[in-house]
Design a protein around this motif. Structure first.
Motif, PDB file in Angstrom:
ATOM      1  N   LEU A   1      -4.392   9.118   2.153  1.00 49.31           N
ATOM      2  CA  LEU A   1      -4.487   9.069   3.646  1.00 49.31           C
ATOM      3  C   LEU A   1      -3.615   7.697   3.721  1.00 49.31           C
ATOM      4  O   LEU A   1      -4.494   6.629   3.337  1.00 49.31           O
ATOM      5  N   ASP A   2      -2.605   7.572   4.361  1.00 46.49           N
ATOM      6  CA  ASP A   2      -1.860   6.324   4.397  1.00 46.49           C
ATOM      7  C   ASP A   2      -2.163   5.604   5.837  1.00 46.49           C
ATOM      8  O   ASP A   2      -1.444   6.267   6.857  1.00 46.49           O
ATOM      9  N   GLU A   3      -3.047   4.645   6.045  1.00 46.16           N
ATOM     10  CA  GLU A   3      -3.171   4.249   7.268  1.00 46.16           C
ATOM     11  C   GLU A   3      -3.309   5.272   8.307  1.00 46.16           C
ATOM     12  O   GLU A   3      -2.553   5.284   9.453  1.00 46.16           O
ATOM     13  N   PRO A   4      -4.312   6.240   8.230  1.00 48.50           N
ATOM     14  CA  PRO A   4      -4.237   7.271   9.196  1.00 48.50           C
ATOM     15  C   PRO A   4      -4.521   7.189  10.658  1.00 48.50           C
ATOM     16  O   PRO A   4      -4.771   7.809  11.668  1.00 48.50           O
TER      17      PRO A   4
ATOM     18  N   PRO B   1       1.264  11.007   5.229  1.00 49.57           N
ATOM     19  CA  PRO B   1       1.976   9.579   5.566  1.00 49.57           C
ATOM     20  C   PRO B   1       1.426   8.908   6.545  1.00 49.57           C
ATOM     21  O   PRO B   1       1.116   9.215   7.592  1.00 49.57           O
ATOM     22  N   GLN B   2       2.011   7.727   6.460  1.00 48.28           N
ATOM     23  CA  GLN B   2       1.703   6.521   7.505  1.00 48.28           C
ATOM     24  C   GLN B   2       2.304   7.004   8.946  1.00 48.28           C
ATOM     25  O   GLN B   2       1.546   7.083   9.960  1.00 48.28           O
ATOM     26  N   GLU B   3       3.437   7.608   8.867  1.00 53.98           N
ATOM     27  CA  GLU B   3       3.894   8.157  10.202  1.00 53.98           C
ATOM     28  C   GLU B   3       3.636   9.586  10.221  1.00 53.98           C
ATOM     29  O   GLU B   3       3.212  10.248   9.603  1.00 53.98           O
TER      30      GLU B   3
ATOM     31  N   LYS C   1       0.862  -1.196  -0.123  1.00 50.71           N
ATOM     32  CA  LYS C   1       0.186  -0.025   0.088  1.00 50.71           C
ATOM     33  C   LYS C   1       0.983   1.391  -0.032  1.00 50.71           C
ATOM     34  O   LYS C   1       0.585   2.238  -0.809  1.00 50.71           O
ATOM     35  N   THR C   2       1.862   1.169   0.952  1.00 47.42           N
ATOM     36  CA  THR C   2       2.670   2.631   0.989  1.00 47.42           C
ATOM     37  C   THR C   2       3.420   2.963  -0.063  1.00 47.42           C
ATOM     38  O   THR C   2       3.745   3.839  -0.599  1.00 47.42           O
ATOM     39  N   THR C   3       3.849   1.610  -0.679  1.00 46.73           N
ATOM     40  CA  THR C   3       4.756   1.563  -2.028  1.00 46.73           C
ATOM     41  C   THR C   3       3.965   2.260  -3.153  1.00 46.73           C
ATOM     42  O   THR C   3       4.298   3.099  -3.900  1.00 46.73           O
TER      43      THR C   3
HETATM   44 MG   LIG Z   1       2.404   1.067   4.747  1.00 46.94          MG
END
Ligand SMILES: [Mg+2]
Ligand SMILES: Nc1ncnc2c1ncn2[C@@H]1O[C@H](COP(=O)(O)OP(=O)(O)O)[C@@H](O)[C@H]1O
Lengths: 310, 381
Positions: free
Chosen positions: A158-161, A83-85, A43-45
């Motif tokens: 939104l990456d895993e918010p 981002p996820q972080e 997903k993030t990639t």
């Molecule tokens: Mg990810």
């Protein structure tokens, strides 16, 4: 309608291992698209390539009509990336963080106005001038999201918010994300929580090992597994009613186990009233009803042979 | 442009918000200059360097030691001047080689700076006047009469009372060698300047690493902001910190401690170029290191190590030859050399063009390399 995001055939290899292997999808304005898949699915990639932060090996990305790659600059204005972080300065206040990114997004004249609006949307107005490091995890997450929507992008990613967020904050986050689609934004939302995908997304791509294994709205996806709903009736005095229920068109099977009549049926919702009539006519008393629809978890299990969450 | 400014002001704001940083940038260097200053200027005994290979030189050494002051022997006049110019000694006595004959005039050249002028003159006068001149007379007797040395010494000692006392004339000749007395705090002020400017720049590397680790750098790249602007913003912010610190040390030490920094154009140019090298070094460290804690430790080690190697603690002329060659690769050495010319030789910017050129060259190279590494550190492959 013209899609806000169109990506096709995205491939990214790390050391000859494809982390993303031919991913493609489209998102229209006002639509919320979910990428649902377990950790490590890619997903993030995928998102990094969509944002032009990561060089892709193959594929195309077009956002708001403009191709995006790692050398894009102005084209990124159409994208808001969360981002996820939690990517913000912990030693600056929410307002300072927002103003900083507002300037990077090129919001000069409307800056203060937008910062106030976003603070309000993410519910941080009261704490706007406290340092982010003093916030709870949920507040930091909300600020993280707020930064991405400052410039009212065409496409919000939104990456895993909600990772690592308490249930209350999580609900607040989900509510505000749900509101975004109605503002006309295209939203790309990744998660490994199927409830979030079910609750928020108009369409969902199920991703595993770098490939989208299925795509569609919730019904379509669940329809894929051909698995029927399970209706459980708590009944008394039900001798012989199982056969009658099983004879109803659309019911696959009905079995009495003690005080429970377990019925497997396609489209159980619409059959429920008929089932109840048949049961009552058989002289049984119904004390409780439970309808369990198959969920995306089950779809994922069906498609990949493994559980969504590890 | 406004994006570069946003990145610059944000990195400045973050840096200056930390009280420890404020102390290390502004408070600490001043404290060190103050303590180094009072140490050299006051409490500790003044030091005399002595040049010359003769019984008179030996006597001067003995008398100075006897007077409870520091004394070192050096090889030649140049070296002696260097010691005094750098403040490692307060005065030098240059004694002609070879023992004089009785009746000869011995001219001892005396170079002094600052407060030590009269303090160290005493032992020299005492040495020349002392009865230790007996051995010279003895030698004169031996060489002219061919008498047995032991007999000669015995008879000289026996008639010591009758030997005419040496007469001492003291005359101040020539222009002062060191333009403008070296004040208490001049010593070390320039060393602290280069030491701290460099250390501070290296210490900002941690912020760069944190920005990257937190994902803020990546997030900046996701906005319509080019890599070049991000690099420029981070660089300008760091450069500003280095220059502001250097300026602060100069202005504060000049106003409060009366340090004379010489030609303002010259010292400004040295500060500006040295800060460039320091900034590049900080960015380089922040780009190649993965952990901000490790970068902090290495930064301090490098800052102090390079400072010491570049002559910020001990004059590099005292290093062994090979180390001196290595020291030439430190920007500290060139900056200190330039400051020495400006402060102690009353030089102007025109006298330090070589040093400035070397610093500029180092600055351009280090900055270019650091920008390349920084860019690479934030852009994914
Ligand atoms: Mg990810
Ligand atoms: N920079 C990288 N180098 C090597 N492998 C990577 C890198 N980034 C991600 N991967 C690998 O690619 C796969 C997909 O990762 P990712 O996109 O982060 O998954 P997700 O976001 O769905 O959890 C994982 O196996 C991960 O280990």
């Amino acid at each position: 309608m013209e899609a806000v995001l169109r990506c096709e055939g995205l491939v990214k290899r790390f050391d000859d291992r494809a982390a993303v292997d031919g991913v493609g999808f489209e998102i229209a304005a006002g639509e919320t698209y979910g990428l649902l898949g377990p950790n490590g699915a890619g997903k993030t990639t995928t998102i990094s390539m969509v944002c032009g932060l990561l060089k892709r090996d193959e594929g195309t990305v077009i956002v708001a009509g403009e191709p995006i790659d790692t050398s894009s600059v102005e084209e990124r204005r159409a994208i808001g990336y969360v981002p996820q972080e939690i990517a913000l300065y912990p030693d600056l206040t929410a307002r300072e963080n927002l103003r900083f990114f507002a300037r990077l997004y090129g919001l000069s004249d409307r800056m203060d106005e937008r910062v106030d609006e976003v603070l309000d949307v993410v519910g941080l107005t009261d704490r706007a001038d406290d340092k982010a490091e003093e916030y709870s995890g949920g507040m930091q997450r909300r600020l993280n999201i707020g930064i991405g929507m400052l410039h009212e992008p065409d496409l919000l990613i939104l990456d895993e918010p909600t990772v690592g967020v308490d249930p209350q904050s999580r609900n607040a986050i989900l509510d505000s994300v749900a509101a975004l689609g109605s503002l006309g934004m295209a939203v790309l939302y990744t998660t490994h929580y199927m409830e979030e995908a079910e609750r928020l997304c108009d369409r969902i791509g199920i991703i595993d090992e770098g490939r989208i294994v299925a795509e569609g709205d919730r019904r379509e996806l669940i329809g894929l597994i051909g698995e029927a709903d399970t209706v459980t009736l708590q009944i008394t005095g039900a001798d012989g009613c199982a056969e009658r229920v099983a004879a109803i068109e659309g019911v696959e099977s009905a079995q009495l186990e003690g005080e429970e009549l377990i019925i497997i049926a396609h489209n159980a919702g619409s059959l429920l009233s008929e089932i109840l009539v048949v049961v009552r006519d058989a002289g049984a008393t119904v004390k409780g009803v439970n309808v369990d629809e198959p969920d995306l978890e089950a779809v994922f299990l069906h498609l990949t042979g493994k559980a969504l969450r590890d | 442009m406004s994006k570069v400014v946003a990145i610059t002001t944000t990195s400045l704001r973050r840096f200056l918000r930390t009280k420890e940083n404020l102390f290390f940038v502004f408070g600490f260097p001043i404290l060190i200059i103050f303590f180094v200053g009072i140490q050299f200027g006051g409490g500790v005994a003044a030091t005399l360097v002595v040049v010359g290979d003769s019984v008179v030189a030996d006597t001067v050494v003995q008398e100075t030691e006897a007077a409870g002051m520091g004394v070192e022997r050096v090889d030649d006049r140049d070296e002696a001047e260097e010691w005094v110019a750098r403040g490692w000694a307060q005065a030098a006595a240059i004694v002609p080689d070879g023992d004089p004959w009785a009746g000869d005039t011995v001219e001892i050249e005396y170079l002094a700076s600052g407060a030590a002028v009269t303090e160290l003159l005493g032992p020299i006068q005492a040495a020349v006047a002392s009865s230790n001149l007996g051995p010279m007379v003895t030698r004169a007797v031996v060489e002219t009469t061919g008498a047995d040395p032991d007999d000669a010494r015995a008879s000289v000692e026996a008639s010591a009372e009758t030997i005419t006392r040496t007469e001492v004339d003291t005359e101040v000749v020539g222009d002062p060698l060191f333009e403008g007395d070296i004040e208490l705090f001049d010593i070390g002020a320039s060393s602290q300047l280069v030491l701290f400017t460099f250390l501070t720049s290296l210490s900002t590397s941690g912020y760069l690493i944190l920005t990257r680790k937190l994902g803020v750098a990546r997030r900046m790249l996701s906005t319509p902001t080019s890599v070049g602007r991000i690099v420029a913003g981070e660089t300008v912010g760091r450069y500003a910190i280095a220059v502001v610190q250097a300026l602060f040390i100069v202005v504060f030490s000049a106003l409060i401690f009366g340090v004379d920094w010489g030609d303002p154009w010259g010292s400004t140019a040295v500060m500006a170029l040295f800060s460039l090298v320091a900034t590049g070094a900080g960015i380089l460290l922040g780009s190649i290191m993965k952990s901000d804690a490790a970068a902090g430790g290495i930064g301090v080690m490098l800052g102090i190590g390079l400072g010491a190697l570049g002559g910020g603690m001990v004059p590099y002329e005292l290093f062994p030859e090979t180390l001196q060659q290595v020291a030439r690769f430190t920007p500290h050495l060139w900056a200190l050399e330039a400051f020495r010319v400006l402060l102690f030789e009353d030089g102007t910017i025109a006298d330090i063009t070589t040093q400035l050129a070397v610093l500029a060259g180092m600055g351009v190279v280090v900055l270019a390399v650091s920008v390349w590494f920084y860019r690479r550190s934030i852009v994914e492959a």
